[in-house]
Design a protein around this motif. Sequence first.
Motif, PDB file in Angstrom:
ATOM      1  N   HIS A  20     -34.697  -7.746  19.713  1.00 31.31           N
ATOM      2  CA  HIS A  20     -33.954  -8.443  18.656  1.00 31.31           C
ATOM      3  C   HIS A  20     -32.885  -9.354  19.250  1.00 31.31           C
ATOM      4  O   HIS A  20     -32.705 -10.485  18.807  1.00 31.31           O
ATOM      5  CB  HIS A  20     -33.310  -7.397  17.751  1.00 31.31           C
ATOM      6  N   THR A  24     -31.709 -13.325  18.396  1.00 32.85           N
ATOM      7  CA  THR A  24     -30.600 -13.551  17.485  1.00 32.85           C
ATOM      8  C   THR A  24     -29.451 -14.365  18.072  1.00 32.85           C
ATOM      9  O   THR A  24     -28.873 -15.156  17.342  1.00 32.85           O
ATOM     10  CB  THR A  24     -30.089 -12.235  16.923  1.00 32.85           C
ATOM     11  N   GLY A  27     -30.359 -17.643  17.330  1.00 35.62           N
ATOM     12  CA  GLY A  27     -30.279 -17.886  15.885  1.00 35.62           C
ATOM     13  C   GLY A  27     -28.850 -18.140  15.426  1.00 35.62           C
ATOM     14  O   GLY A  27     -28.610 -18.737  14.384  1.00 35.62           O
ATOM     15  N   ILE A  28     -27.885 -17.672  16.214  1.00 30.89           N
ATOM     16  CA  ILE A  28     -26.484 -17.914  15.889  1.00 30.89           C
ATOM     17  C   ILE A  28     -25.984 -19.188  16.567  1.00 30.89           C
ATOM     18  O   ILE A  28     -25.249 -19.969  15.983  1.00 30.89           O
ATOM     19  CB  ILE A  28     -25.629 -16.698  16.316  1.00 30.89           C
ATOM     20  N   PHE A  64     -35.977 -18.131  14.874  1.00 32.81           N
ATOM     21  CA  PHE A  64     -35.392 -17.442  13.727  1.00 32.81           C
ATOM     22  C   PHE A  64     -36.405 -16.498  13.096  1.00 32.81           C
ATOM     23  O   PHE A  64     -36.082 -15.357  12.752  1.00 32.81           O
ATOM     24  CB  PHE A  64     -34.905 -18.437  12.677  1.00 32.81           C
ATOM     25  N   GLY A  67     -36.828 -13.527  15.212  1.00 34.93           N
ATOM     26  CA  GLY A  67     -35.592 -12.744  15.125  1.00 34.93           C
ATOM     27  C   GLY A  67     -35.509 -11.958  13.827  1.00 34.93           C
ATOM     28  O   GLY A  67     -35.157 -10.778  13.816  1.00 34.93           O
ATOM     29  N   ALA A  68     -35.892 -12.585  12.732  1.00 40.31           N
ATOM     30  CA  ALA A  68     -35.810 -11.905  11.438  1.00 40.31           C
ATOM     31  C   ALA A  68     -36.817 -10.766  11.367  1.00 40.31           C
ATOM     32  O   ALA A  68     -36.514  -9.674  10.874  1.00 40.31           O
ATOM     33  CB  ALA A  68     -36.045 -12.895  10.311  1.00 40.31           C
ATOM     34  N   GLY A  71     -35.525  -7.950  13.225  1.00 36.58           N
ATOM     35  CA  GLY A  71     -34.445  -7.308  12.478  1.00 36.58           C
ATOM     36  C   GLY A  71     -34.980  -6.372  11.407  1.00 36.58           C
ATOM     37  O   GLY A  71     -34.439  -5.290  11.174  1.00 36.58           O
ATOM     38  N   LEU A  74     -35.734  -3.201  12.928  1.00 36.03           N
ATOM     39  CA  LEU A  74     -34.555  -2.353  13.137  1.00 36.03           C
ATOM     40  C   LEU A  74     -34.151  -1.636  11.864  1.00 36.03           C
ATOM     41  O   LEU A  74     -33.820  -0.445  11.886  1.00 36.03           O
ATOM     42  CB  LEU A  74     -33.389  -3.196  13.644  1.00 36.03           C
ATOM     43  N   LEU A  78     -33.998   2.511  11.786  1.00 29.62           N
ATOM     44  CA  LEU A  78     -32.850   3.376  11.524  1.00 29.62           C
ATOM     45  C   LEU A  78     -33.286   4.585  10.705  1.00 29.62           C
ATOM     46  O   LEU A  78     -32.814   5.702  10.923  1.00 29.62           O
ATOM     47  CB  LEU A  78     -31.751   2.603  10.792  1.00 29.62           C
ATOM     48  N   PHE A 104     -27.441 -12.818   5.943  1.00 27.90           N
ATOM     49  CA  PHE A 104     -28.784 -13.182   6.419  1.00 27.90           C
ATOM     50  C   PHE A 104     -29.520 -14.001   5.394  1.00 27.90           C
ATOM     51  O   PHE A 104     -30.195 -14.971   5.709  1.00 27.90           O
ATOM     52  CB  PHE A 104     -29.633 -11.934   6.651  1.00 27.90           C
ATOM     53  N   GLU A 107     -28.329 -17.422   5.280  1.00 24.14           N
ATOM     54  CA  GLU A 107     -28.777 -18.139   6.464  1.00 24.14           C
ATOM     55  C   GLU A 107     -30.246 -18.548   6.330  1.00 24.14           C
ATOM     56  O   GLU A 107     -30.605 -19.694   6.585  1.00 24.14           O
ATOM     57  CB  GLU A 107     -28.597 -17.255   7.709  1.00 24.14           C
ATOM     58  N   VAL A 144     -22.668  -6.897  11.509  1.00 24.30           N
ATOM     59  CA  VAL A 144     -23.505  -5.871  12.142  1.00 24.30           C
ATOM     60  C   VAL A 144     -22.766  -5.258  13.328  1.00 24.30           C
ATOM     61  O   VAL A 144     -22.855  -4.057  13.597  1.00 24.30           O
ATOM     62  CB  VAL A 144     -24.895  -6.425  12.531  1.00 24.30           C
ATOM     63  N   TRP A 376     -24.422  -4.794  26.027  1.00 22.42           N
ATOM     64  CA  TRP A 376     -24.837  -3.801  25.030  1.00 22.42           C
ATOM     65  C   TRP A 376     -25.155  -2.472  25.679  1.00 22.42           C
ATOM     66  O   TRP A 376     -24.905  -1.409  25.101  1.00 22.42           O
ATOM     67  CB  TRP A 376     -26.009  -4.316  24.198  1.00 22.42           C
TER      68      TRP A 376
ATOM     69  N   ILE B  63     -35.490  -6.528   2.939  1.00 23.10           N
ATOM     70  CA  ILE B  63     -34.264  -6.110   3.620  1.00 23.10           C
ATOM     71  C   ILE B  63     -33.248  -5.635   2.599  1.00 23.10           C
ATOM     72  O   ILE B  63     -32.594  -4.601   2.768  1.00 23.10           O
ATOM     73  CB  ILE B  63     -33.636  -7.287   4.392  1.00 23.10           C
TER      74      ILE B  63
HETATM   75  C1  HEM Z   1     -25.266  -7.194  17.873  1.00 25.10           C
HETATM   76  C2  HEM Z   1     -26.279  -6.987  17.350  1.00 25.10           C
HETATM   77  C3  HEM Z   1     -26.958  -7.894  16.385  1.00 25.10           C
HETATM   78  C4  HEM Z   1     -26.799  -9.231  16.169  1.00 25.10           C
HETATM   79  C5  HEM Z   1     -25.886 -10.201  16.880  1.00 25.10           C
HETATM   80  C6  HEM Z   1     -27.690  -9.579  15.114  1.00 25.10           C
HETATM   81  C7  HEM Z   1     -27.823 -10.834  14.599  1.00 25.10           C
HETATM   82  C8  HEM Z   1     -28.825 -11.203  13.749  1.00 25.10           C
HETATM   83  C9  HEM Z   1     -29.091 -12.539  13.304  1.00 25.10           C
HETATM   84  C10 HEM Z   1     -28.303 -13.766  13.690  1.00 25.10           C
HETATM   85  C11 HEM Z   1     -30.188 -12.506  12.481  1.00 25.10           C
HETATM   86  C12 HEM Z   1     -30.859 -13.667  11.768  1.00 25.10           C
HETATM   87  C13 HEM Z   1     -32.182 -13.945  12.386  1.00 25.10           C
HETATM   88  C14 HEM Z   1     -32.138 -14.855  13.567  1.00 25.10           C
HETATM   89  O1  HEM Z   1     -31.227 -15.682  13.651  1.00 25.10           O
HETATM   90  O2  HEM Z   1     -33.017 -14.761  14.431  1.00 25.10           O
HETATM   91  C15 HEM Z   1     -30.598 -11.138  12.403  1.00 25.10           C
HETATM   92  C16 HEM Z   1     -31.636 -10.689  11.652  1.00 25.10           C
HETATM   93  C17 HEM Z   1     -31.728  -9.380  11.268  1.00 25.10           C
HETATM   94  N1  HEM Z   1     -31.062  -8.316  11.840  1.00 25.10           N
HETATM   95 FE1  HEM Z   1     -29.841  -8.375  13.386  1.00 25.10          FE
HETATM   96  N2  HEM Z   1     -28.350  -8.452  14.701  1.00 25.10           N
HETATM   97  C18 HEM Z   1     -27.932  -7.407  15.470  1.00 25.10           C
HETATM   98  C19 HEM Z   1     -28.315  -6.096  15.371  1.00 25.10           C
HETATM   99  C20 HEM Z   1     -29.018  -5.609  14.288  1.00 25.10           C
HETATM  100  C21 HEM Z   1     -29.184  -4.219  13.967  1.00 25.10           C
HETATM  101  C22 HEM Z   1     -28.663  -3.039  14.755  1.00 25.10           C
HETATM  102  C23 HEM Z   1     -29.900  -4.180  12.826  1.00 25.10           C
HETATM  103  C24 HEM Z   1     -30.322  -2.913  12.150  1.00 25.10           C
HETATM  104  C25 HEM Z   1     -30.255  -2.636  11.007  1.00 25.10           C
HETATM  105  C26 HEM Z   1     -30.190  -5.536  12.436  1.00 25.10           C
HETATM  106  C27 HEM Z   1     -30.916  -5.928  11.327  1.00 25.10           C
HETATM  107  C28 HEM Z   1     -31.355  -7.198  11.099  1.00 25.10           C
HETATM  108  C29 HEM Z   1     -32.261  -7.561  10.030  1.00 25.10           C
HETATM  109  C30 HEM Z   1     -32.810  -6.619   8.983  1.00 25.10           C
HETATM  110  C31 HEM Z   1     -32.500  -8.939  10.154  1.00 25.10           C
HETATM  111  C32 HEM Z   1     -33.452  -9.768   9.319  1.00 25.10           C
HETATM  112  C33 HEM Z   1     -32.783 -10.500   8.249  1.00 25.10           C
HETATM  113  C34 HEM Z   1     -33.639 -11.608   7.728  1.00 25.10           C
HETATM  114  O3  HEM Z   1     -34.742 -11.346   7.222  1.00 25.10           O
HETATM  115  O4  HEM Z   1     -33.219 -12.769   7.848  1.00 25.10           O
HETATM  116  N3  HEM Z   1     -29.631  -6.384  13.361  1.00 25.10           N
HETATM  117  N4  HEM Z   1     -29.747 -10.365  13.186  1.00 25.10           N
END
Ligand code: HEM
Lengths: 451, 337
Positions: A20, A24, A27-28, A64, A67-68, A71, A74, A78, A104, A107, A144, A376, B63
């Motif tokens: 992930h 991400t 993606g940021i 993106f 990444g999504a 996510g 994840l 959990l 999200f 975004e 997060v 991390w 989600i």
């Molecule tokens: C430091 C750790 C994390 C960062 C910086 C982060 C950041 C991001 C970002 C920026 C996205 C948008 C997708 C993208 O840009 O590619 C994303 C998607 C996602 N993340 Fe993380 N994330 C982290 C950890 C986690 C954790 C631990 C979970 C667990 C629940 C999680 C769950 C999700 C989910 C469900 C999405 C999908 C959302 C969507 O459909 O757009 N993330 N994350």
Amino acid sequence: MEFDTLLSARALMGLSLVFHTFFTPLGIGLPLLLFMAEGMALWKKDERYRQLARAWTPAVGLLFAVGAVSGTVLSFELGLLWPRFMEYAGGIIGMPFSLEGFAFFTEAIFLAVYIYGWNRMSAFAHWLVTIPIVISSAVSAVFVISANAWMNVPEGFRVVDGQVVDVNPWDAMFNAAWLHQAIHGTLASYVVTGFAVAAAYAWLTWRKKPVAHPRLALQLAMVVAAVSIPLQIVAGDFAAKRVAELQPVKFAAMEGQYETQRGAPLRIGGIPVDGETRFAIEIPKMLSWLGYGDLDAEVMGLNDVPPEDRPNELLTHLSFQVMVGAGFALLFIAGWYWAAWWRRRGVAPGWMPGRALSAALVASGFLAFAALQTGWFVTEFGRQPWVVYGYLRTADGVTEREGILGFFILFTLLYIVISVALVVALVKWPHGPRRAARLPGAAGKEAEGVA
Amino acid sequence: MSPELAAAGVALVAVMMYAVFGGADFGGGAWSLLASGPRKAEQRLALEKAIGPVWETNHVWLILLVVTLFVVFPAAYAVIFEALYVPLFLALVGIVARGAAFAFRHYGNRESRLARQSLQWFSWASVLTPFTFGLVIGAVTGGHIEVEGTTVLSGAFAGWLRPFALMCGLIGLLICAFLAASFMVARTEGELREDFRRRAIAASLALGAATTAAIPVAAWDADAFASHLDDARVVGAMGVTALLGLAGLWALRTRRYRLAPPLAAATVAGVVGAWGLAQEPYLLANALTYEAAAAERITVVSFLVALPIGALILIPSLWLLYWTFSRDTLRGEEVAH
Ligand code: HEM
Ligand code: HDD
Ligand code: HEM
């Protein structure tokens, strides 16, 4: 059997998180670059900047999307791997997670408008669309990370007879570790993006691949990199001070400190095993000063912690060394780039980095990712054996189901396939002018005419 | 209404939204797999282009659902995920394969081998995921999962391989097929539109048959569900849904293309709504009520307060998205190259 499940679950969780966090940060960070490029195009009335943004767009979409998806994995894991943890923690740290969900969502929506809106809105409107993307992606990272900070420094509830009571979700969210992790963890995304994009362009021009406007791209990326890396190091120092105060066991493991000691030395490098950190360069009293701002402050050592409450000091210490080492190497590379540019500015307008600097830039992409991941590792390994520090052991948070090892293997294979496909897709990407020439010169009216 | 009940309502709405938007998306993949006849390639291209701009947001509903579960009903999240980990892991494999494959095909170089292989992965995963989600729904409703407190007693295969769950899996697939074909009818023209119209009619008949057949199957295999069938609200919801379904069929038969998508969406929302009413007061049938599974009151209330604030940002943004792309989605420059 118990142990097997725990180990497999930890491996699967760790693997999924590493996967992930390869996507991400981009993606940021990439939305910020899009914002800058389109802004420059408007400000300088220079179409080349917009062509850059146009060329990056499909890559942003691809990253993106992956990444999504990762996510989503994840959010399932959990529950699939840590049901007991979530049962315990869900109601306490749910707040940042649900706010993160909104971020999200925002975004994803604006990114879709951006990607598919190239020929549908004016250049100015299209630039405006980047703003909510930049903001919501940074905000989602902050949320997060605040959930993770709570796992390190749990607050906002009490436990009475094994029952969680007096929950205050806002106190839980703004826990004591929140600030340093949010700042340092979010800045990391900009560090990674800046250096990764610079590395890609340095590589492409070095290998003489045809790319559109490599110099402009490199300049933009290195602006982001050079601004964020010094800030990141300052934020890292702040984080270390907070960890020293809030998580002294993690601090001892990070530094390979076994004996509780006044005026503890800073150890650079070294291998902490069997109660001793060997082969380290020691700077006397420095650790006390870095951790507590006092050359004679007392630093707690691991020997004062019962063995069953200690993290793996080898992994934690080495990860920490890699992060810090990489951080300073990145600072050096950014300084080198801008010094080289300064000397040629005016004299050689089309200046591109030479061989040595190009090699360093390519390396910087890898170093930045290494720093992010090892950072991390420090946080996660350093918290062990707790999943909620001081409250819930990782072993008590894990699922009671069997066969997790099988799913670990399955997902490992899946991630390998996707990573290979991703590399193929990005390497075979038509970067060159062939593609650029077909691109509409601008968003808006004239592009509609072209199409 | 207690905050817990309101939160359960939010979760139900999230299921509905995911069924409608995610369902159409999965259905696109399923029809891509079943593409046939002289316009096979056109069908695939049209499906892909329609999914393109919205596929990302479509899945955010999932989600939202998962997050709502673990914030407000952490015990239910833990128990359901632990009890049904096998089908949920399988659904996850499908989600990963599908998302990645779509991304490669859509943003990558489409003449490449990678793009062609991706299509295969994408299509098969589009069938696997809604089917396994259907199994999960069926198992959650069926009442065969044994729980003591929050400890799962029954085995890894309990509940989700039974007739009722399999029926729900099938319904899950048909929902997707029906939605996707009905949506495409409004977005295509000429012969291609006729292709999708025929598919939509077939899917709607099959969905009607399957939901009707689900009732005797429930009576036989899922008394937790069947025992609600004398509840006036449930029966009323089912009646309204049946009428909506018939209206959708009528719109398709009489070629009222603009009416078909909203009616299809409403039908599917109705199916989910009727299911939700029949679940009350359980989140996991016969095992866990929403009262018992809820987090502390303050968390539930904070969540409910955050929701409208978030919606204030989300709804205009979503409107902007669908508005930007509803006008003329099938033009040539659409794909992000
Ligand atoms: C430091 C750790 C994390 C960062 C910086 C982060 C950041 C991001 C970002 C920026 C996205 C948008 C997708 C993208 O840009 O590619 C994303 C998607 C996602 N993340 Fe993380 N994330 C982290 C950890 C986690 C954790 C631990 C979970 C667990 C629940 C999680 C769950 C999700 C989910 C469900 C999405 C999908 C959302 C969507 O459909 O757009 N993330 N994350
Ligand atoms: C590009 C990435 C990057 C770079 C160059 C650095 N870090 Fe870092 N660091 C991270 C990326 C990162 C991270 C991956 O983003 C972490 C993990 C958790 C977090 O909040 O940020 C992190 C965590 C983290 C922690 C643990 C925080 C906690 O567990 O509460 C400390 C003490 C430091 N860092 C210190 C430093 C220092 C002294 C650096 C000086 C060079 C440094 N970091 C450079
Ligand atoms: C984004 C970068 C992250 C990475 C690379 C990462 C890495 C890891 C690793 C390697 C493990 C296994 C730990 C071990 O075996 O010792 C782990 C565990 C875990 N992480 Fe993280 N983590 C990240 C962020 C997060 C965040 C933001 C959260 C929650 C909000 C989180 C929640 C967990 C949980 C619940 C576990 C399992 C319990 C445990 O082993 O402590 N992680 N993570």
